[in-house]
Design a protein around this motif. Structure first.
Motif, PDB file in Angstrom:
ATOM      1  N   GLY A  54       0.842  -1.211   0.000  1.00 15.13           N
ATOM      2  CA  GLY A  54       0.000   0.000   0.000  1.00 15.13           C
ATOM      3  C   GLY A  54       0.865   1.244   0.000  1.00 15.13           C
ATOM      4  N   LEU A  55       0.220   2.362   0.282  1.00  9.35           N
ATOM      5  CA  LEU A  55       0.888   3.659   0.210  1.00  9.35           C
ATOM      6  C   LEU A  55       2.042   3.781   1.192  1.00  9.35           C
ATOM      7  N   HIS A  56       1.791   3.360   2.422  1.00  8.72           N
ATOM      8  CA  HIS A  56       2.789   3.605   3.465  1.00  8.72           C
ATOM      9  C   HIS A  56       4.076   2.826   3.211  1.00  8.72           C
ATOM     10  N   VAL A  82       6.430  -6.924  -0.016  1.00 10.77           N
ATOM     11  CA  VAL A  82       5.666  -8.114  -0.402  1.00 10.77           C
ATOM     12  C   VAL A  82       4.175  -7.813  -0.336  1.00 10.77           C
ATOM     13  N   GLU A  83       3.494  -8.098  -1.417  1.00 11.76           N
ATOM     14  CA  GLU A  83       2.069  -7.764  -1.554  1.00 11.76           C
ATOM     15  C   GLU A  83       1.302  -9.016  -1.969  1.00 11.76           C
ATOM     16  N   LYS A  84       0.312  -9.342  -1.166  1.00  9.08           N
ATOM     17  CA  LYS A  84      -0.485 -10.562  -1.381  1.00  9.08           C
ATOM     18  C   LYS A  84      -1.208 -10.544  -2.733  1.00  9.08           C
ATOM     19  N   ARG A  85      -1.767  -9.385  -3.113  1.00  7.71           N
ATOM     20  CA  ARG A  85      -2.527  -9.291  -4.363  1.00  7.71           C
ATOM     21  C   ARG A  85      -1.735  -8.454  -5.379  1.00  7.71           C
ATOM     22  N   GLY A  95      -5.454  -2.461  -1.591  1.00  3.52           N
ATOM     23  CA  GLY A  95      -6.117  -2.070  -0.342  1.00  3.52           C
ATOM     24  C   GLY A  95      -6.665  -0.652  -0.421  1.00  3.52           C
ATOM     25  N   GLY A  96      -6.642   0.022   0.718  1.00  4.31           N
ATOM     26  CA  GLY A  96      -7.145   1.389   0.783  1.00  4.31           C
ATOM     27  C   GLY A  96      -6.422   2.311  -0.196  1.00  4.31           C
ATOM     28  N   ALA A  97      -5.192   1.964  -0.528  1.00  2.00           N
ATOM     29  CA  ALA A  97      -4.396   2.800  -1.447  1.00  2.00           C
ATOM     30  C   ALA A  97      -5.125   3.059  -2.757  1.00  2.00           C
ATOM     31  N   GLY A  98      -5.827   2.047  -3.261  1.00  2.00           N
ATOM     32  CA  GLY A  98      -6.518   2.200  -4.541  1.00  2.00           C
ATOM     33  C   GLY A  98      -8.013   2.457  -4.387  1.00  2.00           C
ATOM     34  N   ASN A 106      -9.347   4.794  -1.858  1.00  2.00           N
ATOM     35  CA  ASN A 106      -9.717   5.979  -1.082  1.00  2.00           C
ATOM     36  C   ASN A 106     -10.248   7.087  -1.970  1.00  2.00           C
ATOM     37  N   THR A 107     -10.783   8.120  -1.316  1.00  2.00           N
ATOM     38  CA  THR A 107     -11.393   9.220  -2.072  1.00  2.00           C
ATOM     39  C   THR A 107     -10.429  10.390  -2.250  1.00  2.00           C
ATOM     40  N   ALA A 108      -9.150  10.142  -1.973  1.00  2.00           N
ATOM     41  CA  ALA A 108      -8.048  11.004  -2.422  1.00  2.00           C
ATOM     42  C   ALA A 108      -7.981  12.372  -1.745  1.00  2.00           C
ATOM     43  N   ILE A 109      -8.630  12.510  -0.592  1.00  2.00           N
ATOM     44  CA  ILE A 109      -8.645  13.825   0.066  1.00  2.00           C
ATOM     45  C   ILE A 109      -7.409  13.998   0.942  1.00  2.00           C
ATOM     46  N   VAL A 110      -6.808  15.173   0.815  1.00  4.30           N
ATOM     47  CA  VAL A 110      -5.635  15.484   1.643  1.00  4.30           C
ATOM     48  C   VAL A 110      -5.893  16.797   2.376  1.00  4.30           C
ATOM     49  N   GLU A 170       2.327 -13.527  -0.556  1.00  6.43           N
ATOM     50  CA  GLU A 170       1.689 -13.324   0.754  1.00  6.43           C
ATOM     51  C   GLU A 170       2.675 -13.585   1.887  1.00  6.43           C
ATOM     52  N   ALA A 171       2.727 -12.687   2.850  1.00  2.00           N
ATOM     53  CA  ALA A 171       3.515 -12.957   4.060  1.00  2.00           C
ATOM     54  C   ALA A 171       2.712 -13.926   4.919  1.00  2.00           C
ATOM     55  N   GLN A 172       3.336 -15.056   5.283  1.00  6.56           N
ATOM     56  CA  GLN A 172       2.589 -16.082   6.036  1.00  6.56           C
ATOM     57  C   GLN A 172       3.176 -16.342   7.419  1.00  6.56           C
ATOM     58  N   GLY A 211      -7.213   4.060   9.727  1.00  4.14           N
ATOM     59  CA  GLY A 211      -8.637   4.326   9.502  1.00  4.14           C
ATOM     60  C   GLY A 211      -8.932   4.796   8.099  1.00  4.14           C
ATOM     61  N   TYR A 212      -9.689   5.891   8.009  1.00  6.61           N
ATOM     62  CA  TYR A 212     -10.036   6.429   6.701  1.00  6.61           C
ATOM     63  C   TYR A 212      -9.241   7.709   6.423  1.00  6.61           C
ATOM     64  N   PHE A 213      -8.050   7.851   7.105  1.00  9.63           N
ATOM     65  CA  PHE A 213      -7.283   9.083   6.921  1.00  9.63           C
ATOM     66  C   PHE A 213      -5.821   8.829   6.578  1.00  9.63           C
ATOM     67  N   GLY A 214      -5.516   7.623   6.085  1.00  6.24           N
ATOM     68  CA  GLY A 214      -4.110   7.259   5.880  1.00  6.24           C
ATOM     69  C   GLY A 214      -3.541   7.558   4.513  1.00  6.24           C
ATOM     70  N   PHE A 215      -4.354   8.072   3.600  1.00  6.70           N
ATOM     71  CA  PHE A 215      -3.789   8.465   2.307  1.00  6.70           C
ATOM     72  C   PHE A 215      -3.001   9.753   2.467  1.00  6.70           C
ATOM     73  N   LYS A 216      -3.645  10.727   3.098  1.00  2.12           N
ATOM     74  CA  LYS A 216      -3.075  12.068   3.176  1.00  2.12           C
ATOM     75  C   LYS A 216      -1.737  12.119   3.895  1.00  2.12           C
ATOM     76  N   SER A 217      -1.489  11.161   4.781  1.00  2.00           N
ATOM     77  CA  SER A 217      -0.277  11.189   5.603  1.00  2.00           C
ATOM     78  C   SER A 217       0.843  10.320   5.036  1.00  2.00           C
TER      79      SER A 217
HETATM   80  C1  LIG Z   1     -13.503   4.125   0.716  1.00  2.00           C
HETATM   81  C2  LIG Z   1     -12.288   4.722   1.380  1.00  2.00           C
HETATM   82  C3  LIG Z   1     -12.105   6.102   1.331  1.00  2.00           C
HETATM   83  C4  LIG Z   1     -10.978   6.658   1.910  1.00  2.00           C
HETATM   84  N1  LIG Z   1     -10.740   8.000   1.752  1.00  2.00           N
HETATM   85  C5  LIG Z   1      -9.615   8.565   2.230  1.00  2.00           C
HETATM   86  C6  LIG Z   1      -9.326   9.924   1.969  1.00  2.00           C
HETATM   87  O1  LIG Z   1     -10.067  10.613   1.273  1.00  2.00           O
HETATM   88  N2  LIG Z   1      -8.181  10.447   2.490  1.00  2.00           N
HETATM   89  C7  LIG Z   1      -7.329   9.710   3.253  1.00  2.00           C
HETATM   90  O2  LIG Z   1      -6.339  10.245   3.738  1.00  2.00           O
HETATM   91  N3  LIG Z   1      -7.542   8.378   3.461  1.00  2.00           N
HETATM   92  C8  LIG Z   1      -8.663   7.800   2.972  1.00  2.00           C
HETATM   93  N4  LIG Z   1      -8.889   6.455   3.168  1.00  2.00           N
HETATM   94  C9  LIG Z   1      -7.940   5.662   3.994  1.00  2.00           C
HETATM   95  C10 LIG Z   1      -6.706   5.227   3.241  1.00  2.00           C
HETATM   96  O3  LIG Z   1      -7.034   4.709   1.987  1.00  2.00           O
HETATM   97  C11 LIG Z   1      -5.948   4.171   4.069  1.00  2.00           C
HETATM   98  O4  LIG Z   1      -5.723   4.686   5.371  1.00  2.00           O
HETATM   99  C12 LIG Z   1      -4.612   3.849   3.429  1.00  2.00           C
HETATM  100  O5  LIG Z   1      -4.783   3.353   2.134  1.00  2.00           O
HETATM  101  C13 LIG Z   1      -3.842   2.827   4.223  1.00  2.00           C
HETATM  102  O6  LIG Z   1      -2.672   2.581   3.475  1.00  2.00           O
HETATM  103  P1  LIG Z   1      -1.756   1.364   3.759  1.00  2.00           P
HETATM  104  O7  LIG Z   1      -0.580   1.542   2.931  1.00  2.00           O
HETATM  105  O8  LIG Z   1      -1.510   1.294   5.233  1.00  2.00           O
HETATM  106  O9  LIG Z   1      -2.593   0.082   3.409  1.00  2.00           O
HETATM  107  P2  LIG Z   1      -3.405  -0.388   2.123  1.00  2.00           P
HETATM  108  O10 LIG Z   1      -3.351   0.611   1.050  1.00  2.00           O
HETATM  109  O11 LIG Z   1      -4.735  -0.822   2.621  1.00  2.00           O
HETATM  110  O12 LIG Z   1      -2.568  -1.652   1.627  1.00  2.00           O
HETATM  111  C14 LIG Z   1      -2.452  -2.829   2.385  1.00  2.00           C
HETATM  112  C15 LIG Z   1      -2.022  -3.952   1.465  1.00  2.00           C
HETATM  113  O13 LIG Z   1      -1.610  -5.054   2.250  1.00  2.00           O
HETATM  114  C16 LIG Z   1      -1.866  -6.222   1.482  1.00  2.00           C
HETATM  115  N5  LIG Z   1      -1.814  -7.407   2.350  1.00  2.00           N
HETATM  116  C17 LIG Z   1      -2.746  -7.816   3.246  1.00  2.00           C
HETATM  117  N6  LIG Z   1      -2.338  -8.953   3.841  1.00  2.00           N
HETATM  118  C18 LIG Z   1      -1.116  -9.256   3.339  1.00  2.00           C
HETATM  119  C19 LIG Z   1      -0.176 -10.305   3.565  1.00  2.00           C
HETATM  120  N7  LIG Z   1      -0.402 -11.280   4.471  1.00  2.00           N
HETATM  121  N8  LIG Z   1       0.974 -10.308   2.847  1.00  2.00           N
HETATM  122  C20 LIG Z   1       1.230  -9.326   1.932  1.00  2.00           C
HETATM  123  N9  LIG Z   1       0.377  -8.321   1.678  1.00  2.00           N
HETATM  124  C21 LIG Z   1      -0.779  -8.273   2.387  1.00  2.00           C
HETATM  125  C22 LIG Z   1      -3.229  -5.942   0.871  1.00  2.00           C
HETATM  126  O14 LIG Z   1      -3.461  -6.769  -0.252  1.00  2.00           O
HETATM  127  C23 LIG Z   1      -3.113  -4.466   0.529  1.00  2.00           C
HETATM  128  O15 LIG Z   1      -2.728  -4.232  -0.813  1.00  2.00           O
HETATM  129  C24 LIG Z   1     -10.025   5.847   2.605  1.00  2.00           C
HETATM  130  C25 LIG Z   1     -10.221   4.463   2.652  1.00  2.00           C
HETATM  131  C26 LIG Z   1     -11.322   3.903   2.036  1.00  2.00           C
HETATM  132  C27 LIG Z   1     -11.475   2.410   2.074  1.00  2.00           C
END
Ligand SMILES: Cc1cc2nc3c(=O)[nH]c(=O)nc-3n(C[C@H](O)[C@H](O)[C@H](O)COP(=O)(O)OP(=O)(O)OC[C@H]3O[C@@H](n4cnc5c(N)ncnc54)[C@H](O)[C@@H]3O)c2cc1C
Length: 407
Positions: free
Chosen positions: A27-29, A49-52, A57-60, A62-66, A193-195, A353-359
């Motif tokens: 994901g993004l982080h 390492v990415e399972k899919r 996940g949320g990275a693709g 979210n609603t892109a608000i910062v 996948e990390a197992q 939560g729902y705020f992890g894109f912007k950060s």
């Molecule tokens: C509908 C929606 C709207 C949102 N709107 C906003 C917004 O406007 N602004 C904002 O700041 N945030 C928003 N967010 C929140 C933001 O998208 C998330 O906080 C952020 O994407 C989290 O990023 P991440 O990198 O931690 O994880 P993710 O992007 O969720 O990525 C996690 C990845 O881990 C992978 N994974 C899971 N298990 C395993 C495993 N065992 N081994 C390997 N890979 C694994 C998954 O396949 C996934 O690709 C929104 C979220 C949603 C769902």
């Protein structure tokens, strides 16, 4: 034609037997962490390492608000760092992240909310973040389509206006960071996948993936809604995180009518007009913890009713697509970023939560520093998971637009 296209981050590499760090979740982080590990700390023998697939996940979803007008002194500076990074990263990655700092307008629907907005704005201004309180008339000047009638469920009293915030194209961020990290030597291992996480005498020693064992002294889990499950399942560490579904949708494309991100805590709705003309809207989480990413008719109906009360010009407009994702919520609406505890070499970055894109970009940069040097950057110190044991929860739940796991 499509078969000949290669991803920007190159072909799938072979998984090596050893990496200096393994980041679980594409994901993004983690993509940001990988990029900064390589760029600023010379750590290039790193795997994500990415399972899919990256952005699954949320990275693709979210609603892109910062924005950076959070509630507390610990959170505002972190989000400000991230906001400042978008223009810089666009240049550095040589990839258009489509940062549109159109500003955020948070609607207030009572005099009590206006008072709270004044406090939020004061905090933001004190910490160097531009933010203003507007009355109803000034808000209408910014958003002419607003309905100021008293005859709606929550009449509009004014707003909190945050000009430097806006929207960034979320998938461009995923692809840009992946391209940047891979160019510096990071292996991005999709469908992997990390197992398991192996440990010896209190230290991380490796990761088992669906492709085999990797030896590594450093592991980071940042897997969005899946983080708490992975950490509990692979290491037995229980975190105070509830996972809830959050839904979003877009309308058919319309002529320009909204120049800002507009949100309302009382209506549980936010919206903005994308560069394609669609109104992207999202809001509340489903009211019970679950791992589904399905959408529900109830929620679509709620969005339509709420939006058309304060933006009546949207009546009759059709929703084109709806989708769901996971929000990993902590009790204080602030993330957990920690390292070398309870195991040397184990790092986690979750509870966004729902705020992890912007950060994500700033956090990735700080987590890279933490992983490379072993020293927790000052900015991240308040976010330790031990704060829950020490009763030092953050005050983000006092934010104006706030949805906790309980409401
Ligand atoms: C509908 C929606 C709207 C949102 N709107 C906003 C917004 O406007 N602004 C904002 O700041 N945030 C928003 N967010 C929140 C933001 O998208 C998330 O906080 C952020 O994407 C989290 O990023 P991440 O990198 O931690 O994880 P993710 O992007 O969720 O990525 C996690 C990845 O881990 C992978 N994974 C899971 N298990 C395993 C495993 N065992 N081994 C390997 N890979 C694994 C998954 O396949 C996934 O690709 C929104 C979220 C949603 C769902």
């Amino acid at each position: 034609m499509f078969g000949t296209k290669k991803p920007l981050w190159g072909p799938q590499p072979e998984q090596k037997k050893h990496y200096d760090a393994v980041l679980i979740g594409g994901g993004l982080h983690n993509l940001a962490t990988a990029y900064y590990l390589a760029k600023e700390h010379g750590m290039t023998n790193v795997a994500v390492v990415e399972k899919r697939f990256i952005g699954f996940g949320g990275a693709g979803r979210n609603t892109a608000i910062v924005r950076a007008n959070q509630r507390t002194q610990e959170n505002v500076p972190l989000y400000k760092d991230a906001l400042d990074l978008w223009p810089q990263l666009t240049k550095e990655l040589d990839f258009n992240l489509m940062f549109n700092n159109c500003g955020n307008v948070n609607l207030m629907h009572s005099e009590a909310a206006m008072k709270a907005a004044r406090m939020n704005v004061s905090t933001a201004q004190f910490l160097g973040v531009e933010s203003h309180v507007l009355d109803a008339k000034q808000t209408k000047e910014l958003v002419p389509a607003l309905n100021l009638s008293q005859d709606i469920t929550h009449p509009i009293h004014g707003s909190m206006y945050h000009p430097p915030g806006g929207i960034v194209r979320h998938d461009a961020v995923v692809w840009g960071l992946a391209k940047g990290a891979a160019k510096l030597g990071v292996d991005i291992l999709q469908q992997t996948e990390a197992q398991g996480i192996s440990t010896r005498q209190g230290k991380v020693t490796g990761v088992d993936t669906s492709r085999g064992h990797i030896s590594t002294p450093k592991v980071m889990v940042s897997a969005g809604g899946y983080s708490a499950g992975i950490i509990s399942h692979l290491l037995g560490l229980k975190l105070p995180i509830s996972v809830l579904t959050i839904q979003a949708m877009v309308t058919q494309p319309l002529k320009p009518l909204l120049n800002h991100v507009v949100s309302s805590g009382a209506y549980h709705v936010y919206c903005n007009q994308t560069l394609k003309g669609e109104i992207a809207t999202g809001a509340h989480m489903d009211p019970w913890p679950n791992y589904t990413t399905q959408v529900t008719a109830r929620y679509i109906k709620h969005q339509a009713e709420a939006l058309t009360e304060f933006l009546p010009c949207l009546r009759g407009v059709k929703f084109m697509r709806a989708w769901g994702g996971l929000a990993d919520m902590t009790p204080d609406m602030a993330p957990i970023m920690d390292g070398n505890d309870p195991l040397d070499g184990f790092f986690m970055n979750c509870g966004w939560g729902y705020f992890g894109f912007k950060s994500s970009t700033a956090t990735g940069r700080y987590m890279a520093e933490y992983m490379a040097t072993g020293e927790c950057p000052q900015r991240l110190r308040p976010f330790t998971f031990r704060r829950y044991e020490q009763h030092k929860l953050m005050g983000e739940t006092a934010a104006l637009v706030n949805y906790t796991p309980d409401n």
